[in-house]
Design a protein around this motif. Sequence first.
Motif, short mmCIF file in Angstrom:
data_model
loop_
_atom_site.label_atom_id
_atom_site.label_comp_id
_atom_site.label_asym_id
_atom_site.label_seq_id
_atom_site.Cartn_x
_atom_site.Cartn_y
_atom_site.Cartn_z
N MET A 117 17.04 22.56 24.38
CA MET A 117 17.54 22.92 25.71
C MET A 117 16.36 23.24 26.63
O MET A 117 15.34 23.76 26.21
N SER A 118 16.50 22.89 27.93
CA SER A 118 15.40 23.08 28.87
C SER A 118 15.51 24.38 29.66
O SER A 118 14.63 24.69 30.45
N GLY A 119 16.61 25.12 29.47
CA GLY A 119 16.77 26.34 30.22
C GLY A 119 17.22 27.50 29.37
O GLY A 119 17.65 27.33 28.23
N LYS A 120 17.15 28.71 29.93
CA LYS A 120 17.63 29.90 29.25
C LYS A 120 18.94 30.34 29.87
O LYS A 120 19.39 29.80 30.88
N LYS A 121 19.55 31.35 29.27
CA LYS A 121 20.81 31.86 29.78
C LYS A 121 20.63 32.41 31.19
O LYS A 121 21.55 32.37 32.00
N ASP A 122 19.43 32.94 31.52
CA ASP A 122 19.21 33.48 32.85
C ASP A 122 18.81 32.40 33.85
O ASP A 122 18.52 32.69 35.00
N GLY A 123 18.80 31.14 33.42
CA GLY A 123 18.49 30.04 34.32
C GLY A 123 17.03 29.64 34.36
O GLY A 123 16.68 28.64 34.97
N ARG A 124 16.17 30.43 33.72
CA ARG A 124 14.74 30.10 33.75
C ARG A 124 14.44 28.93 32.82
O ARG A 124 15.02 28.81 31.74
N LEU A 125 13.53 28.09 33.25
CA LEU A 125 13.12 26.96 32.44
C LEU A 125 12.41 27.45 31.18
O LEU A 125 11.57 28.35 31.25
N ASN A 126 12.78 26.87 30.05
CA ASN A 126 12.17 27.23 28.79
C ASN A 126 10.64 27.16 28.89
O ASN A 126 10.09 26.19 29.41
N LYS A 127 9.95 28.18 28.38
CA LYS A 127 8.50 28.28 28.58
C LYS A 127 7.76 27.11 27.94
O LYS A 127 6.82 26.55 28.54
N LYS A 128 8.12 26.72 26.73
CA LYS A 128 7.43 25.62 26.06
C LYS A 128 7.66 24.31 26.79
O LYS A 128 6.73 23.49 26.95
N VAL A 129 8.89 24.09 27.23
CA VAL A 129 9.20 22.88 28.01
C VAL A 129 8.40 22.88 29.30
O VAL A 129 7.81 21.87 29.70
N TYR A 130 8.36 24.04 29.95
CA TYR A 130 7.62 24.19 31.21
C TYR A 130 6.14 23.89 31.02
O TYR A 130 5.54 23.11 31.78
N GLU A 131 5.53 24.51 30.01
CA GLU A 131 4.09 24.34 29.81
C GLU A 131 3.73 22.89 29.49
O GLU A 131 2.71 22.37 29.98
N ALA A 132 4.56 22.23 28.69
CA ALA A 132 4.29 20.83 28.34
C ALA A 132 4.41 19.94 29.58
O ALA A 132 3.56 19.07 29.81
N GLU A 133 5.45 20.14 30.38
CA GLU A 133 5.64 19.30 31.56
C GLU A 133 4.59 19.62 32.62
O GLU A 133 4.09 18.71 33.31
N LEU A 134 4.24 20.89 32.78
CA LEU A 134 3.22 21.26 33.76
C LEU A 134 1.90 20.58 33.42
O LEU A 134 1.22 20.03 34.30
N TYR A 135 1.54 20.59 32.14
CA TYR A 135 0.27 19.98 31.74
C TYR A 135 0.29 18.47 32.01
O TYR A 135 -0.70 17.89 32.46
N ARG A 136 1.43 17.83 31.74
CA ARG A 136 1.55 16.40 32.01
C ARG A 136 1.40 16.12 33.50
O ARG A 136 0.69 15.19 33.90
N LEU A 137 2.05 16.94 34.32
CA LEU A 137 1.96 16.75 35.76
C LEU A 137 0.55 17.03 36.28
O LEU A 137 0.07 16.35 37.19
N GLN A 138 -0.11 18.02 35.69
CA GLN A 138 -1.48 18.30 36.11
C GLN A 138 -2.42 17.15 35.76
O GLN A 138 -3.38 16.87 36.51
N ALA A 139 -2.16 16.47 34.66
CA ALA A 139 -2.94 15.28 34.32
C ALA A 139 -2.73 14.19 35.36
O ALA A 139 -3.67 13.47 35.74
N GLU A 140 -1.49 14.08 35.87
CA GLU A 140 -1.22 13.12 36.92
C GLU A 140 -1.91 13.52 38.23
O GLU A 140 -2.36 12.66 38.99
N LEU A 141 -1.99 14.82 38.49
CA LEU A 141 -2.70 15.28 39.69
C LEU A 141 -4.18 14.90 39.63
O LEU A 141 -4.79 14.59 40.66
N VAL A 142 -4.76 14.94 38.44
CA VAL A 142 -6.16 14.52 38.29
C VAL A 142 -6.29 13.03 38.62
O VAL A 142 -7.24 12.60 39.29
N LYS A 143 -5.32 12.23 38.16
CA LYS A 143 -5.32 10.80 38.50
C LYS A 143 -5.19 10.62 40.02
O LYS A 143 -5.86 9.77 40.62
N LEU A 144 -4.29 11.40 40.62
CA LEU A 144 -4.12 11.35 42.07
C LEU A 144 -5.43 11.69 42.77
O LEU A 144 -5.83 11.02 43.73
N GLN A 145 -6.10 12.72 42.30
CA GLN A 145 -7.37 13.13 42.89
C GLN A 145 -8.39 11.99 42.86
O GLN A 145 -9.08 11.72 43.85
N GLU A 146 -8.50 11.31 41.71
CA GLU A 146 -9.46 10.23 41.58
C GLU A 146 -9.10 9.07 42.51
O GLU A 146 -9.98 8.42 43.08
#
Length: 271
Positions: free
Chosen positions: A1-30
Motif C-alpha cells: 500500500m502507498s498510503g497510511k490510515k492518516d493519508g500520509r504517503l508510506n515513508k519507504k514508498v516516498y523515499e524510493a520515488e523521491l530518489y528516482r525523481l531526483q535522479a531525473e532532476l539531475v538528467k534535467l539539469q544536464e
Amino acid sequence: MSGKKDGRLNKKVYEAELYRLQAELVKLQEWVREEGVRLVVLFEGRDAAGKGSAIKRVSEYLNPRVARIAALPVPSERQRTQWYFQRYIEHLPAAGEIVLFDRSWYNRAGVERVMGFCTPDEYVRFLRQCPVFERLLVEDGVLLRKYWFSVSDAEQERRFKDRLEDPMRRWKLSPMDMESITRWEEYSRAKDEMMVHTDIPEAPWYEVESEDKRRARVNMIAHLLSTIPYHEVTRPPLHLPPRPPSTGYRRLPRNERNRVPDHAATLTPPS
C-alpha cells in the motif's frame, strides 16, 4: 500500500520515488546546461505549506553552479524606488541555468497586499503588469513554472505549533507568520484575486495539495518533469588515470600545522 490510515504517503514508498525523481532532476539539469535552457520555478503558498522543504528536495543533488535558490530579503530603501520587478530580474537565469524562487514577485499580491505594505495603486498596477512581464519572459524563451502550495488552516496551525516547540526550527517563525493566522480569509481572498489575473495560458498556476508534505513533494517534482521535454544527455565516459610514480615529495609533519581537534573520538554510542 502507498498510503497510511492518516493519508500520509508510506515513508519507504516516498523515499524510493523521491530518489528516482531526483535522479531525473539531475538528467534535467544536464539537459538544461547542454541545451542552454533557462528554467524558472516559482514556489508560492501559505506560510508553513512546505515550499522550503520542497525546494530542498528539488535542489538536493543538483549542481549549485547550475541550479540556485533565490530567496530575496526585504527590499532596501533604494529598491523600493525601483520598478517593482527590477530586483527580481537580476536573479533570472542565463543560458544553462535553473533558478528556484523561494517566494517571488508574487509577494506583492500576497503579504504586501494583506499587510498593507503596498498602496492600492501599486497593487492594481502589479495585477496589470504581471501577466505582461511573464509573457515577455516566456516569449524570450524562458521556461516558467508556477506552483502554489495549499494547506488547510488546521494543518498550518499544527505546523506552527511544532515549530514553536522545536528549537532547531523556531527560527522559521516570525511575527508576520503569527499574523497570518488571524488573517486567513484575507490571504484567501488575495490568493483568489491573484489567480484570476495571473493564471494565464503562457504561464499557468499549478496548485499542490500539501496536507501531506511527502505527497506534495513527489507530486510537484513529477509534474515539473512532465512539463519539460528534456532527455538524457550522453556525456563522454570518465576514467581515473593511473597515478604517476613518486618524484620524492614528502609530506610536512602534521604537528607543524593547526589541526582540528578530534571531537569525534570523544563520542560514545547512544544508550
